[in-house]
Design a protein around this motif. Structure first.
Motif, PDB file in Angstrom:
ATOM      1  N   GLU A 117       1.907   6.985  -6.840  1.00 40.86           N
ATOM      2  CA  GLU A 117       1.056   8.147  -7.112  1.00 40.86           C
ATOM      3  C   GLU A 117       1.811   9.445  -6.869  1.00 40.86           C
ATOM      4  O   GLU A 117       1.681  10.414  -7.621  1.00 40.86           O
ATOM      5  CB  GLU A 117      -0.201   8.103  -6.229  1.00 40.86           C
ATOM      6  N   ASN A 118       2.625   9.464  -5.805  1.00 49.89           N
ATOM      7  CA  ASN A 118       3.374  10.673  -5.451  1.00 49.89           C
ATOM      8  C   ASN A 118       4.366  11.092  -6.529  1.00 49.89           C
ATOM      9  O   ASN A 118       4.588  12.292  -6.738  1.00 49.89           O
ATOM     10  CB  ASN A 118       4.122  10.458  -4.131  1.00 49.89           C
TER      11      ASN A 118
ATOM     12  N   GLU B 254       0.833  -1.207   0.000  1.00 53.67           N
ATOM     13  CA  GLU B 254       0.000   0.000   0.000  1.00 53.67           C
ATOM     14  C   GLU B 254       0.866   1.255   0.000  1.00 53.67           C
ATOM     15  O   GLU B 254       0.602   2.216  -0.731  1.00 53.67           O
ATOM     16  CB  GLU B 254      -0.913  -0.015   1.227  1.00 53.67           C
ATOM     17  N   ARG B 255       1.912   1.229   0.809  1.00 51.78           N
ATOM     18  CA  ARG B 255       2.798   2.393   0.899  1.00 51.78           C
ATOM     19  C   ARG B 255       3.557   2.610  -0.413  1.00 51.78           C
ATOM     20  O   ARG B 255       3.787   3.746  -0.839  1.00 51.78           O
ATOM     21  CB  ARG B 255       3.777   2.182   2.052  1.00 51.78           C
TER      22      ARG B 255
ATOM     23  N   LYS C  67       2.493   1.683  -3.424  1.00 52.68           N
ATOM     24  CA  LYS C  67       1.528   2.181  -4.418  1.00 52.68           C
ATOM     25  C   LYS C  67       1.235   3.661  -4.199  1.00 52.68           C
ATOM     26  O   LYS C  67       1.042   4.417  -5.163  1.00 52.68           O
ATOM     27  CB  LYS C  67       0.245   1.360  -4.356  1.00 52.68           C
ATOM     28  N   LYS C  68       1.226   4.094  -2.952  1.00 55.66           N
ATOM     29  CA  LYS C  68       1.035   5.523  -2.652  1.00 55.66           C
ATOM     30  C   LYS C  68       2.220   6.323  -3.186  1.00 55.66           C
ATOM     31  O   LYS C  68       2.057   7.402  -3.761  1.00 55.66           O
ATOM     32  CB  LYS C  68       0.911   5.716  -1.138  1.00 55.66           C
TER      33      LYS C  68
END
Length: 404
Positions: free
Chosen positions: A13-14, A6-7, A9-10
């Motif tokens: 996006e960043n 999850e981190r 994938k975040k």
């Protein structure tokens, strides 16, 4: 706080729209040589010339405004330096980078060009890290660790997401290891998506700190050493990185300096890719047969960076041509009269040899003033081709002495 899919994938996006989605391509030449289906993930084509922008930018995104206002400081052998400089400038944040005095000039110049102040100290990464910690205490700037940081690891892990998005059938991923941030991020990403995938790390044998740590079951520090793979010459792996390496990395192999040099040369010659030593370490391991169990498998080798001085590239080419017997040196006794040297050069050229240098050692030799010894350096297509040229010259009556 932990590193997870999850981190990562975040982080993807960043960094979207900032970091490039770098090429992943199949290489038939090296697939045949390594007896597998080999793909190269070309982070040497990333902005700033290496993967480090991913982690640096993701870290800047996650800083508070107060931390940004204090400015940032980092230590780096070169690639993290450029990533931090680029990211800090994008956010309008002052950046100070401590780099070893031995850092390639290309990396130092590029880091300054991206807007950072550069301080050079120490011979290897661990020494410049100590200087950066000292400066951080003096200035109060926010320290951006090059690998032992969850946000940095998450950013690097986005390269792993890209690999599986483009090649979901990948069986093995080969990754360079310095401090461990890159392989920790990639291994966490790909193992979370595809647990069956195998992740193999590569280190220089003269400073294989992660391999030694895995063997002992805890982080260990090795004596500092300067490798051709300067970007992964790290004496102590990050303790945060090590947790994920222990959990997700299947194996770590080592490569010699000669193997790294051949990896760089081979990528240049066959794939027209400029890779620094760290970036070519994965290719070095594959060409040297260091990774078992890959026959017929889909293998991805990460080419982590391409920031290498052109002078080093020139030395690598010269050295490998000699080692591969593709640059031959020999002396020919010639009559010292007009036209003889030109005729010999033409003869070598007609046989496909490229005369690099031709130097007359003396105005005469032991036979007297009418003869001269001329020393040649000739580039040839292969060892066999060079032997054919020498044989032909001797058959045509030339007195030839070959130099090893």
């Amino acid at each position: 706080m932990e590193l997870n899919l999850e981190r990562i994938k975040k982080a993807q996006e960043n960094i979207k729209g900032v970091a490039r989605k770098t090429p992943l391509f199949y290489t038939s030449t090296f697939s045949n040589q390594c007896d597998c289906n080999l793909y190269l993930k070309c982070e040497n084509k990333q902005k700033t010339g290496a993967f480090k922008l991913r982690g640096a930018y993701n870290k800047l995104v996650n800083l508070t405004e107060e931390e940004k206002q204090k400015g940032v400081i980092a230590s780096s052998a070169g690639n993290h330096a450029q990533g931090v400089a680029y990211a800090a400038t994008a956010f309008g944040v002052k950046a100070t980078i401590v780099m070893p005095v031995t850092a390639p000039q290309a990396k130092v110049t590029a880091t300054k060009g991206y807007g950072a102040e550069v301080v050079q100290a120490g011979q290897v990464y661990d020494e410049c890290y100590a200087k950066a910690v000292e400066l951080q205490k003096e200035t109060g700037a926010t320290f951006l660790h090059p690998f032992n940081d969850l946000d940095v690891m998450a950013g690097q892990g986005t390269a792993g997401l890209e690999m599986l998005e483009e090649l979901p059938e990948a069986d093995v991923i080969v990754v360079p290891i310095g401090g461990g941030g890159l392989i920790a991020g990639i291994a966490t990403a790909v193992k979370s998506i595809k647990p069956s995938i195998r992740v193999v790390g590569v280190q220089p044998e003269i400073v294989a700190s992660t391999k030694a740590s895995l063997e002992k079951g805890q982080v260990v520090t090795l004596p500092g050493a300067k490798s051709l793979a300067d970007g992964i010459s790290v004496s102590t792996p990050g303790d945060e990185c090590f947790k994920y390496i222990q959990k997700y990395v299947d194996e770590v192999v080592t490569v010699s300096e000669d193997e790294i040099a051949l990896g760089m040369f081979s990528l240049m010659e066959r794939n027209k890719l400029i890779a620094e030593g760290a970036g070519a370490s994965t290719m070095a391991a594959l060409l040297a047969g260091k990774i078992d169990g890959i026959k017929g498998k889909n293998v991805v080798a990460l080419i982590s960076g391409g920031n290498v001085d052109i002078a080093t590239v020139s030395k690598i080419i010269e050295r490998e041509l000699v080692l591969l017997n593709r640059r031959i040196r020999f002396t020919v006794e010639l009559q010292d009269k007009a036209g003889t040297l030109g005729a010999l050069i033409s003869e070598v050229g007609n046989m496909g040899g490229n005369v690099v240098t031709a130097r007359q050692n003396n105005n005469w030799n032991k036979k007297g003033l009418d003869f001269a010894d001329v020393c040649f350096e000739v580039t040839v297509q292969s060892q066999e081709h060079g032997e054919e040229i020498i044989k032909s010259l001797k058959e045509n009556g030339y007195l030839v002495e070959v130099h090893k």
